[in-house]
Motif scaffolding. Structure first.
Motif, PDB file in Angstrom:
ATOM      1  N   SER A   1      -3.535  -2.458  -1.341  1.00 44.58           N
ATOM      2  CA  SER A   1      -2.643  -3.588  -1.624  1.00 44.58           C
ATOM      3  C   SER A   1      -1.614  -3.265  -2.700  1.00 44.58           C
ATOM      4  O   SER A   1      -0.626  -3.976  -2.850  1.00 44.58           O
ATOM      5  N   VAL A   2      -1.834  -2.177  -3.445  1.00 42.61           N
ATOM      6  CA  VAL A   2      -0.930  -1.831  -4.540  1.00 42.61           C
ATOM      7  C   VAL A   2       0.367  -1.226  -4.003  1.00 42.61           C
ATOM      8  O   VAL A   2       1.426  -1.372  -4.610  1.00 42.61           O
ATOM      9  N   GLY A   3       0.285  -0.534  -2.878  1.00 46.12           N
ATOM     10  CA  GLY A   3       1.473   0.062  -2.286  1.00 46.12           C
ATOM     11  C   GLY A   3       1.797   1.454  -2.777  1.00 46.12           C
ATOM     12  O   GLY A   3       2.804   2.039  -2.378  1.00 46.12           O
ATOM     13  N   TYR A   4       0.950   2.038  -3.633  1.00 49.26           N
ATOM     14  CA  TYR A   4       1.205   3.379  -4.170  1.00 49.26           C
ATOM     15  C   TYR A   4      -0.142   4.018  -4.489  1.00 49.26           C
ATOM     16  O   TYR A   4      -0.951   3.460  -5.228  1.00 49.26           O
ATOM     17  N   TRP A   5      -0.372   5.191  -3.930  1.00 51.38           N
ATOM     18  CA  TRP A   5      -1.674   5.851  -4.031  1.00 51.38           C
ATOM     19  C   TRP A   5      -2.083   6.143  -5.462  1.00 51.38           C
ATOM     20  O   TRP A   5      -3.253   5.948  -5.827  1.00 51.38           O
ATOM     21  N   ASN A   6      -1.168   6.633  -6.292  1.00 51.18           N
ATOM     22  CA  ASN A   6      -1.537   6.936  -7.674  1.00 51.18           C
ATOM     23  C   ASN A   6      -1.900   5.672  -8.449  1.00 51.18           C
ATOM     24  O   ASN A   6      -2.782   5.699  -9.313  1.00 51.18           O
ATOM     25  N   ALA A   7      -1.218   4.568  -8.161  1.00 48.89           N
ATOM     26  CA  ALA A   7      -1.547   3.307  -8.829  1.00 48.89           C
ATOM     27  C   ALA A   7      -2.917   2.808  -8.369  1.00 48.89           C
ATOM     28  O   ALA A   7      -3.692   2.270  -9.171  1.00 48.89           O
TER      29      ALA A   7
END
Length: 655
Positions: A167-173
């Motif tokens: 749900s964050v939209g960014y793997w590192n996040a």
């Protein structure tokens, strides 16, 4: 099992806790990626909650903590950094982007106010908040894994991107959130907050392990190891926690290891049929692994072993870690030869790192060293104030070596340095020092039960701080907002109450401040909506209404060139090409260091006005600001304009 009495919270305190939990949940699931899509909605709710808390505090309904010196410096520095962000609009090369950065900063301040109020709740506020955050992070991890198990539920289905981002939209996040879940999971497995705490904590550790590995985030993996080490160091029952962690993480590594053997799950571009089939198998393995974890936690007498055979257990744990290190080093030498030479060559490389499990054995910076160098060049050009908050994407174009685009330098310290100059960097550094000092003091003053919860919550700012060195997590409300709330709660924990102030000044100031802040949050979104209306009416031929909507869009967001572009297009449709050109000239005056404004002007002059001389002037300005743009190619618009200007027979600019 916890035998402490569970007193019901007063109504106002329950509302504060509910607001904190709702805001963290909203940020995690609807905070979105690094854009501004969620700033208006999430920020408005956060500002309302913060303003309500301040008003309730002034009436004696809600308690706020009186921060110690380090906490006060942290709060004051944070507000100073927000103020400097707002001031940077004055000299920003793209004022609309700096405005967006200011809006996000206000949202984070609002989350901080809610966090402070949560710290002053009666009873054990950190334990309540820790349990809530752990539950929400668990839901985020489960949802992310469901997206891999059932591709239709995930955000990666259409693009076939293998790296997990949830749900964050960014793997590192997402990996950052999983790192925080490791710390909270260790707290739960080693604590006595309830009968279900240990198996739930073990499952949180298990899920976080799988998620970190499937994000294929190298920073996430390293930060996760640091978070685990820090949590074990600060935890009194570190031996028991380490044993529980080993029982929980092991099955997660096995499940993720199997996933690494399925290209459809871990490599980009896999066929949907393969992703569906392998996703189903992964789901089955995840369930089996979860059952194994619960069984191990129930069957292995960890606490008895830790008490009766503590020395032997410690030796086994230390030996296991040493064995893993030795095996890893042997494998590294066998695969790459001299590890020192390999590491030096890897770190010095500037190439792209493939999105597959092999990235875990790759030390290349994935272009980060290039972006960091560009950030340094942007800073050197304007050391006193930077290029303006949120403007790195534009400012770097003068210095970039390729046409590839990037929004931030992937390092929060360098982001502050390049965009806000030395003052912004100094404020950010002072903020970090004050936070570290304040959090350390907090661990010494809270009671033992609260200290255990504090160590669990501490994983969130710790993971954020580590990630921020090599990524742009500050741009993601999904991770920055929960981190600010948790950090504020930790700073305010076990501090004396701050006396409420009566009278009407505080409520009036809170109301006016909230109204002004909400306007800052929603004005750009209202402008975008007016722009959409303008283009829709223009397409339908209703040019009068379209022009009115474009003017309204400009009044709502006067720092953006987009309304001027719309007004130019509408004026052109009415046949007033002089006005159309004038609007585009206004855009270049508004943002003279933005190559997009110049290129748009040049295109209109060349195509609509047949003015190759004017087009060459505009294109050349754009080229100067962005010489590596893919818009400038052999035989392209700039070359055509230059050829017309240099025509020996009939030069476009005349004599």
């Amino acid at each position: 099992m916890d035998t402490a009495p569970r007193a019901r919270l007063p109504r106002a305190a329950s509302a504060v806790l509910a607001a904190a939990v709702a805001l963290v949940g909203g940020a995690l699931f609807a905070g979105g990626n690094s854009g501004t899509s969620s700033t208006g909605r999430l920020g408005t709710v956060a500002v309302f909650a913060a303003a309500g808390i301040v008003v309730a505090w002034s009436r004696g309904k809600v308690v706020l903590p009186r921060l110690d010196r380090a906490g006060g410096v942290a709060a004051g520095t944070a507000m100073g950094l927000v103020a400097w962000t707002g001031l940077s609009i004055w000299w920003s090369i793209a004022g609309d982007r700096s405005w967006d950065s200011l809006a996000k900063a206000f949202v984070l301040l609002a989350f901080g106010v809610v966090g402070l109020a949560a710290a002053a709740l009666p009873g054990r506020p950190l334990r309540r908040l820790g349990l809530s955050v752990a539950a929400l992070l668990g839901a985020v991890l489960v949802w992310a894994l469901l997206g891999k198990v059932i591709p239709a539920l995930g955000p990666d289905d259409a693009g076939r991107v293998a790296r997990l981002k949830g749900s964050v939209g960014y793997w590192n996040a997402l990996a950052l959130l999983a790192d925080a879940a490791l710390g909270l999971g260790l707290w739960l497995v080693a604590s006595t907050v309830g009968r279900l705490a240990r198996p739930v904590g073990a499952l949180l550790l298990y899920a976080a392990t799988i998620v970190i590995l499937l994000t294929q985030s190298r920073a996430g993996l390293l930060a996760g190891l640091v978070v685990v080490a820090l949590s074990l160091w600060l935890t009194e029952e570190r031996v028991e926690a380490a044993m529980f962690a080993l029982l929980s993480v092991g099955p997660g590594v096995v499940v993720a290891g199997w996933a690494f053997t399925r290209p459809a799950l871990v490599e980009d571009g896999g066929a949907r049929l393969d992703r569906v089939a392998d996703g189903g198998l992964l789901g089955a393995l995840i369930v089996v692994g979860a059952l194994v974890v619960v069984g191990l936690i129930a069957a292995v007498p960890v606490r008895r072993l830790a008490v009766e055979h503590r020395r032997e257990v410690v030796r086994v744990l230390a030996g296991s870690v040493a064995l893993l290190v030795v095996v890893g080093l042997v494998g590294l030498v066998a695969s790459v030869g001299n590890p020192v030479t390999w590491a030096r060559n890897q770190i010095g490389s500037t190439g792209e790192v493939a999105n597959d499990p092999g990235r875990f054995t790759n030390l290349e910076s994935n272009n980060r060293t290039v972006w960091w160098g560009e950030a340094w060049q942007v800073f050197r050009a304007s050391p006193a104030g930077g290029s303006g908050a949120g403007t790195f994407e534009i400012a770097r174009k003068r210095y970039r070596d390729s046409g590839a685009n990037v929004t931030e330098p992937h390092s929060v310290p360098l982001q502050l340095l390049s965009e806000t100059g030395l003052p912004g960097f100094a404020l950010g550094t002072l903020l970090m020092i004050a936070l570290c000092t304040g959090l350390r003091s907090m661990l010494h003053r809270v009671e033992p039960e609260e200290r255990a919860a504090a160590v669990g919550l501490l994983a969130l700012p710790a993971a954020f701080g580590l990630h921020a060195l090599v990524d742009f997590d500050l741009d993601f409300l999904a991770v920055a907002a929960p981190t600010v709330l948790a950090t504020a709660a930790l700073l305010g924990a076990a501090r004396p109450a701050w006396a409420a102030r009566g009278g009407m000044f505080v409520p009036l100031a809170a109301g006016l401040g909230a109204a002004a802040t909400i306007w800052i949050l929603v004005a750009p979104a209202l402008s975008s909506r007016a722009l959409d209306t303008a283009y829709r009416h223009a397409d339908a031929g209703d040019l009068g209404t379209a022009a009115a909507s474009a003017r309204r869009a400009q009044s709502l967001n006067p720092l953006s060139p987009e309304p001027l572009f719309a007004r130019s297009e509408i004026a052109d449709q009415t046949g007033d090409r002089s006005a159309a050109e004038d609007f585009l000239v206004q855009a270049t005056v508004l943002q003279p260091e933005n190559p997009a404004t110049w290129y748009t002007l040049g295109t209109y002059r060349q195509v609509a006005l047949r003015d190759q001389c004017g087009a060459y002037f505009a294109f050349n300005a754009a080229y100067t600001l962005d010489p590596k743009s893919t818009l400038f190619f052999k035989g392209g618009p700039l070359d055509q304009a230059r050829q017309a200007v240099d025509d020996p027979v009939k030069p476009a600019c005349g004599s």
